[in-house]
Write an enzyme that holds these catalytic residues in place. Structure first.
Site, PDB file in Angstrom:
ATOM      1  N   GLU A 109       0.763  -1.343   0.181  1.00 42.29           N
ATOM      2  CA  GLU A 109      -0.008   0.112  -0.105  1.00 42.29           C
ATOM      3  C   GLU A 109       0.813   1.387   0.020  1.00 42.29           C
ATOM      4  O   GLU A 109       0.626   1.970   1.082  1.00 42.29           O
ATOM      5  CB  GLU A 109      -0.984   0.155   1.248  1.00 42.29           C
ATOM      6  CG  GLU A 109      -2.025  -0.992   1.218  1.00 42.29           C
ATOM      7  CD  GLU A 109      -2.908  -0.888   2.302  1.00 42.29           C
ATOM      8  OE1 GLU A 109      -2.954  -0.606   3.181  1.00 42.29           O
ATOM      9  OE2 GLU A 109      -4.040  -1.744   1.802  1.00 42.29           O
ATOM     10  N   GLU A 131      -5.837  -8.065  -1.127  1.00 42.56           N
ATOM     11  CA  GLU A 131      -6.321  -7.742   0.167  1.00 42.56           C
ATOM     12  C   GLU A 131      -7.917  -7.728  -0.115  1.00 42.56           C
ATOM     13  O   GLU A 131      -8.191  -6.795  -1.122  1.00 42.56           O
ATOM     14  CB  GLU A 131      -5.696  -6.786   1.140  1.00 42.56           C
ATOM     15  CG  GLU A 131      -4.474  -6.825   1.577  1.00 42.56           C
ATOM     16  CD  GLU A 131      -3.974  -6.017   2.564  1.00 42.56           C
ATOM     17  OE1 GLU A 131      -4.861  -5.314   3.321  1.00 42.56           O
ATOM     18  OE2 GLU A 131      -2.670  -5.774   2.898  1.00 42.56           O
TER      19      GLU A 131
HETATM   20  C1  BG6 Z   1      -4.696  -3.072   4.905  1.00 40.30           C
HETATM   21  C2  BG6 Z   1      -3.268  -3.348   5.405  1.00 40.30           C
HETATM   22  O1  BG6 Z   1      -4.349  -1.492   4.838  1.00 40.30           O
HETATM   23  O2  BG6 Z   1      -5.379  -3.334   5.707  1.00 40.30           O
HETATM   24  C3  BG6 Z   1      -3.036  -4.710   6.384  1.00 40.30           C
HETATM   25  O3  BG6 Z   1      -2.174  -3.601   4.447  1.00 40.30           O
HETATM   26  C4  BG6 Z   1      -4.306  -4.381   7.239  1.00 40.30           C
HETATM   27  O4  BG6 Z   1      -1.867  -4.588   6.951  1.00 40.30           O
HETATM   28  C5  BG6 Z   1      -5.511  -4.217   6.610  1.00 40.30           C
HETATM   29  O5  BG6 Z   1      -4.297  -5.385   8.462  1.00 40.30           O
HETATM   30  C6  BG6 Z   1      -6.862  -4.377   7.492  1.00 40.30           C
HETATM   31  O6  BG6 Z   1      -6.841  -3.383   8.325  1.00 40.30           O
HETATM   32  P1  BG6 Z   1      -7.062  -3.598   9.801  1.00 40.30           P
HETATM   33  O7  BG6 Z   1      -6.917  -2.040  10.471  1.00 40.30           O
HETATM   34  O8  BG6 Z   1      -8.403  -4.128   9.949  1.00 40.30           O
HETATM   35  O9  BG6 Z   1      -6.066  -4.647  10.298  1.00 40.30           O
END
Ligand code: BG6
Length: 480
Positions: free
Chosen positions: A175, A378
């Site tokens: 990211e 993701e």
């Molecule tokens: C993304 C990141 O932005 O979101 C991850 O790359 C992160 O590292 C994921 O865990 C989800 O966000 P969160 O805050 O729910 O862990």
């Protein structure tokens, strides 16, 4: 049309959120090792001196460092074709500026990769996912300092050479565009201002943050350039946190607002990393915000020479924006940034809007812009899971979230998008980055640990585990 043959179904994690063993085998401290736990309402604290009265979740993560063989067995049982994970920079160069790499760290990931390959799973490797060695922050000021470019390139080259027969897909940074928001200055940029207590509340200086981002993108380009010389078969992907945006109303000012913010937030970094130069609107933005980019001729040439060849992104939700702020005051949260509430969308327990259709929209948008293969690296639902007395975990809400997103992916493929893979986030439960909690779970695999790191860390299969196994076995045809 369905998903192509060889589609990379899998899952994704990061080292700092799941490995634990934060000081094993010569590892140095990283930026993530000095961030405490928090919650939806209590921000995470940065404490460079690691005060023992606080809780540091990276110490245990999900204990994946020690249990990876067991985890790979479970991934293989689900039928994973790919696994996206990060190599922790601070395991390879514990201080970042060491003259020699840490052999124990290199040997560890070699065993790890060989075990993954022996399960028939393709690695997708992030080289930097908030694991910058802390020493580079305290001694050099993080990515503000151009010397860090050289340290990163040395790290990347070491790893690219060592694993050149084991890995094909590389992501130089997670990211990368997170740096466009102040809250990522520490975790991503290694920028620390004396006296800062909370993760979310650093004093912010746009000029230094955007210059740090520039250094990150130059470093990525140099790593790609070096990688192409090491193994021409390597693929390098940009990785963007895609904050899909809609105008809240059809008033022309709302369109303009979204157009400009979408270009800056979602497109600028991938334009640089895929097209090899800053776009016109970036220079306009810099001029209007008094940003002076320190970009030498040599760096410009490297940005051009070290472009990526596929596009990856994280997608959790969309947001709305409006110029009519007085009319629409209702806000929602979101990954990295929130926005104005969209009345057509439901929210997760952490107030992130759920928007599967937005994924189809985004896939079409990015494919139209770049015309390179696209991977969703993701996506997922952070939720609290309940373990029934018989040990079962009925996470129907997660299945529903994923099903609706996969349906839209399928439509995007039918629209003509060249989608090559899907690695939902936190395929095994891990520590949340925004809150430091364990209870915000994303996994198909449950890990018995709580927010303070108490528990057996034993793994168990959720209902979504069996569901995803069916999805993969049918190449996305059976979503029931
Ligand atoms: C993304 C990141 O932005 O979101 C991850 O790359 C992160 O590292 C994921 O865990 C989800 O966000 P969160 O805050 O729910 O862990």
């Amino acid at each position: 049309m369905g998903f192509k043959e060889g589609f990379l179904w899998g899952g994704a994690t990061s080292a700092n959120q799941c490995e634990g063993s934060y000081d094993a085998d010569g590892k140095g401290l990283s930026v993530s090792d000095v961030v405490t736990n928090g919650s939806h309402t209590r921000p995470r604290r940065i404490s460079l001196n690691r005060d023992s009265s606080y809780v540091y979740p990276s110490e245990w993560g999900s204990d994946c460092y020690r249990r990876y063989e067991e985890d790979f067995d479970l991934f293989a049982e689900m039928g994973f074709k790919a696994y996206r994970f990060s190599i922790d920079w601070s395991r390879i160069f514990p201080n970042g500026d060491d003259s020699e790499p840490n052999e124990l760290g290199l040997a560890y990931y070699e065993r790890f990769l060989m075990a993954l390959r022996s399960h028939g799973i393709e690695p997708v490797v992030t080289l930097s996912h908030s694991e910058m060695p802390l020493h580079l922050v305290t001694e050099y000021g993080g990515w503000r300092n151009k010397r860090v470019i050289d340290f990163y390139v040395r790290y990347a080259t070491t790893v690219l050479e060592r694993y050149s027969d084991l890995v094909t897909y590389w992501l130089p940074f997670n990211e990368v565009n997170d740096m466009l928001l102040p809250m990522s200055a520490f975790g991503q940029g290694g920028i620390y201002h004396e006296g800062t207590e909370f993760f979310t509340e650093q004093p912010d200086y746009l000029n230094e943050r955007l210059n740090a981002l520039n250094n990150i993108m130059v470093a990525a380009a140099r790593a790609v350039k070096a990688g192409r010389a090491i193994n021409p078969a390597f693929h390098f992907g940009t990785m963007i946190c895609h904050i899909t945006q809609y105008p809240r109303t059809c008033c022309p000012e709302d369109q303009l607002l979204v157009q400009a913010d979408d270009l800056y937030r979602n497109c600028m970094c991938s334009d640089v990393m895929l097209r090899g130069e800053y776009p016109y609107y970036a220079w306009t933005y810099f001029r209007r915000h008094d940003v002076e980019l320190d970009l030498s001729g040599e760096e410009r040439a490297d940005l051009k020479a070290g472009t990526c060849d596929f596009y990856t992104f994280s997608y959790y939700q969309s947001i709305c924006q409006t110029a009519r702020e007085d009319e629409f005051t209702d806000q929602t949260s979101g990954n990295i940034m929130g926005g104005v509430r969209n009345p057509y969308l439901e929210l997760t327990d952490w107030d992130w809007p759920i928007d599967p259709v937005g994924l189809r929209y985004t896939l079409n948008k990015v494919y139209d812009r770049y015309r390179v293969p696209v991977m969703i690296t993701e996506n997922g639902l952070g939720a609290v899971d309940t373990v029934e007395p018989d040990g079962a975990i009925h996470d129907t809400y997660r299945i529903e979230y994923l099903r609706r997103h996969i349906e839209e992916m399928k439509k995007a493929v039918d629209d003509g998008v060249d989608l090559i893979g899907y690695t939902p986030w936190g395929c095994i439960d891990l520590v949340s980055v925004s809150t430091g909690e364990m209870r915000k779970r994303y996994g198909f695999i449950y890990v018995d640990a709580d927010d303070e790191g108490r528990g057996t860390f034993n793994r168990s299969r959720k209902d979504s585990f069996y569901w995803y196994k069916k999805v993969i076995a049918s190449n996305g045809e059976d979503l029931s």
